[in-house]
Design a protein around this motif. Structure first.
Motif, mmCIF file in Angstrom:
data_model
loop_
_atom_site.group_PDB
_atom_site.id
_atom_site.type_symbol
_atom_site.label_atom_id
_atom_site.label_comp_id
_atom_site.label_asym_id
_atom_site.label_seq_id
_atom_site.Cartn_x
_atom_site.Cartn_y
_atom_site.Cartn_z
ATOM 1 N N MET A 1 0.854 -1.185 0.000
ATOM 2 C CA MET A 1 0.000 0.000 0.000
ATOM 3 C C MET A 1 0.891 1.235 0.000
ATOM 4 N N LYS A 2 0.822 2.026 -1.071
ATOM 5 C CA LYS A 2 1.628 3.228 -1.224
ATOM 6 C C LYS A 2 0.799 4.439 -0.823
ATOM 7 N N ILE A 3 1.320 5.226 0.114
ATOM 8 C CA ILE A 3 0.683 6.481 0.514
ATOM 9 C C ILE A 3 1.587 7.613 0.043
ATOM 10 N N TYR A 4 0.997 8.564 -0.660
ATOM 11 C CA TYR A 4 1.721 9.711 -1.209
ATOM 12 C C TYR A 4 1.484 10.929 -0.330
ATOM 13 N N THR A 5 2.405 11.889 -0.408
ATOM 14 C CA THR A 5 2.268 13.144 0.331
ATOM 15 C C THR A 5 2.495 14.308 -0.612
ATOM 16 N N LEU A 6 1.591 15.272 -0.547
ATOM 17 C CA LEU A 6 1.744 16.533 -1.260
ATOM 18 C C LEU A 6 1.945 17.608 -0.201
ATOM 19 N N HIS A 7 2.992 18.408 -0.365
ATOM 20 C CA HIS A 7 3.320 19.441 0.613
ATOM 21 C C HIS A 7 3.414 20.765 -0.127
ATOM 22 N N SER A 8 2.711 21.784 0.369
ATOM 23 C CA SER A 8 2.695 23.082 -0.291
ATOM 24 C C SER A 8 2.752 24.186 0.755
ATOM 25 N N LYS A 9 3.536 25.234 0.460
ATOM 26 C CA LYS A 9 3.580 26.418 1.323
ATOM 27 C C LYS A 9 3.425 27.652 0.454
ATOM 28 N N GLN A 10 2.737 28.657 1.010
ATOM 29 C CA GLN A 10 2.575 29.926 0.315
ATOM 30 C C GLN A 10 2.446 31.035 1.349
ATOM 31 N N ASN A 11 3.132 32.143 1.095
ATOM 32 C CA ASN A 11 3.024 33.314 1.957
ATOM 33 C C ASN A 11 2.138 34.346 1.275
ATOM 34 N N LEU A 12 1.289 34.981 2.073
ATOM 35 C CA LEU A 12 0.401 36.023 1.563
ATOM 36 C C LEU A 12 0.500 37.267 2.444
ATOM 37 N N PRO A 13 0.337 38.458 1.852
ATOM 38 C CA PRO A 13 0.460 39.707 2.607
ATOM 39 C C PRO A 13 -0.851 40.121 3.277
ATOM 40 N N ILE A 14 -1.427 39.216 4.050
ATOM 41 C CA ILE A 14 -2.692 39.494 4.732
ATOM 42 C C ILE A 14 -2.568 39.057 6.191
ATOM 43 N N SER A 15 -3.516 39.497 6.986
ATOM 44 C CA SER A 15 -3.508 39.114 8.403
ATOM 45 C C SER A 15 -3.946 37.667 8.562
ATOM 46 N N ILE A 16 -3.593 37.108 9.696
ATOM 47 C CA ILE A 16 -4.011 35.733 9.962
ATOM 48 C C ILE A 16 -5.534 35.636 10.056
ATOM 49 N N THR A 17 -6.169 36.702 10.540
ATOM 50 C CA THR A 17 -7.632 36.709 10.620
ATOM 51 C C THR A 17 -8.249 36.680 9.226
ATOM 52 N N GLU A 18 -7.719 37.501 8.317
ATOM 53 C CA GLU A 18 -8.246 37.522 6.951
ATOM 54 C C GLU A 18 -8.009 36.177 6.259
ATOM 55 N N ALA A 19 -6.824 35.611 6.459
ATOM 56 C CA ALA A 19 -6.512 34.306 5.864
ATOM 57 C C ALA A 19 -7.459 33.239 6.405
ATOM 58 N N TRP A 20 -7.653 33.222 7.714
ATOM 59 C CA TRP A 20 -8.525 32.220 8.328
ATOM 60 C C TRP A 20 -9.956 32.357 7.829
ATOM 61 N N GLU A 21 -10.458 33.592 7.786
ATOM 62 C CA GLU A 21 -11.842 33.803 7.353
ATOM 63 C C GLU A 21 -12.054 33.304 5.923
ATOM 64 N N PHE A 22 -11.065 33.510 5.060
ATOM 65 C CA PHE A 22 -11.198 33.056 3.681
ATOM 66 C C PHE A 22 -11.033 31.545 3.565
ATOM 67 N N LEU A 23 -9.954 31.012 4.118
ATOM 68 C CA LEU A 23 -9.615 29.606 3.910
ATOM 69 C C LEU A 23 -10.510 28.634 4.681
ATOM 70 N N SER A 24 -11.062 29.065 5.796
ATOM 71 C CA SER A 24 -11.903 28.159 6.581
ATOM 72 C C SER A 24 -13.377 28.221 6.161
#
Length: 155
Positions: free
Chosen positions: A1-24
């Protein structure tokens, strides 16, 4: 059984509150998903994110074949992370962790997805030619769309 992993990072010039409200907010998934995926939420996106939330979608990931995808939000820590897991859909396993971290001048978003392809060895054979490129394409689209929406992060 093969399990794969995708890892991604991105920085954005917004507040953590704005990021959370959008992404969640599950309704914003359509915004950051390529149109050709035919992404449509059927149910479960009418309340703020909470553990145990079931969200049902239709997607057309391959050959324009509509596929029902059901995910459960299993963990939520406000403005820090949330986890969604596939309950029914195209993968044998889909475990997606979304992390947010404040950084100088913005926020770092990190995604870690552990997934397994169905159909055993056949699934493993098509992974590098179909599944992995498609996931990379979707995350590249998302990266560009988030820059379009929120701007380029400058260190």
């Amino acid at each position: 059984m093969k399990i794969y992993t995708l890892h991604s990072k991105q920085n954005l010039p917004i507040s953590i509150t704005e990021a959370w409200e959008f992404l969640s907010d599950p309704k914003n998934l359509k915004t950051i998903t390529p149109d050709y995926m035919g992404f449509n939420i059927l149910s479960g996106a009418d309340k703020p994110m909470f553990p145990g939330q079931i969200i049902q979608y239709i997607v057309t990931p391959v050959l324009n074949i509509p596929t029902k995808w059901v995910t459960e939000i299993t963990h939520v820590q406000d403005k820090k992370y949330f986890v969604d897991e596939q309950r029914f859909g195209p993968y044998s396993l889909w475990h997606h962790k979304h992390f947010l971290k404040e950084i100088p001048g913005g926020v770092e978003m990190e995604d870690i997805i552990d997934y397994k392809i169905p159909m055993g060895i056949l699934g493993q054979l098509v992974h590098p030619f179909i599944v992995k490129p498609k996931l990379d394409e979707i995350f590249e689209y998302r990266r560009k769309k988030l820059i379009e929406l929120f701007g380029v992060y400058k260190e």
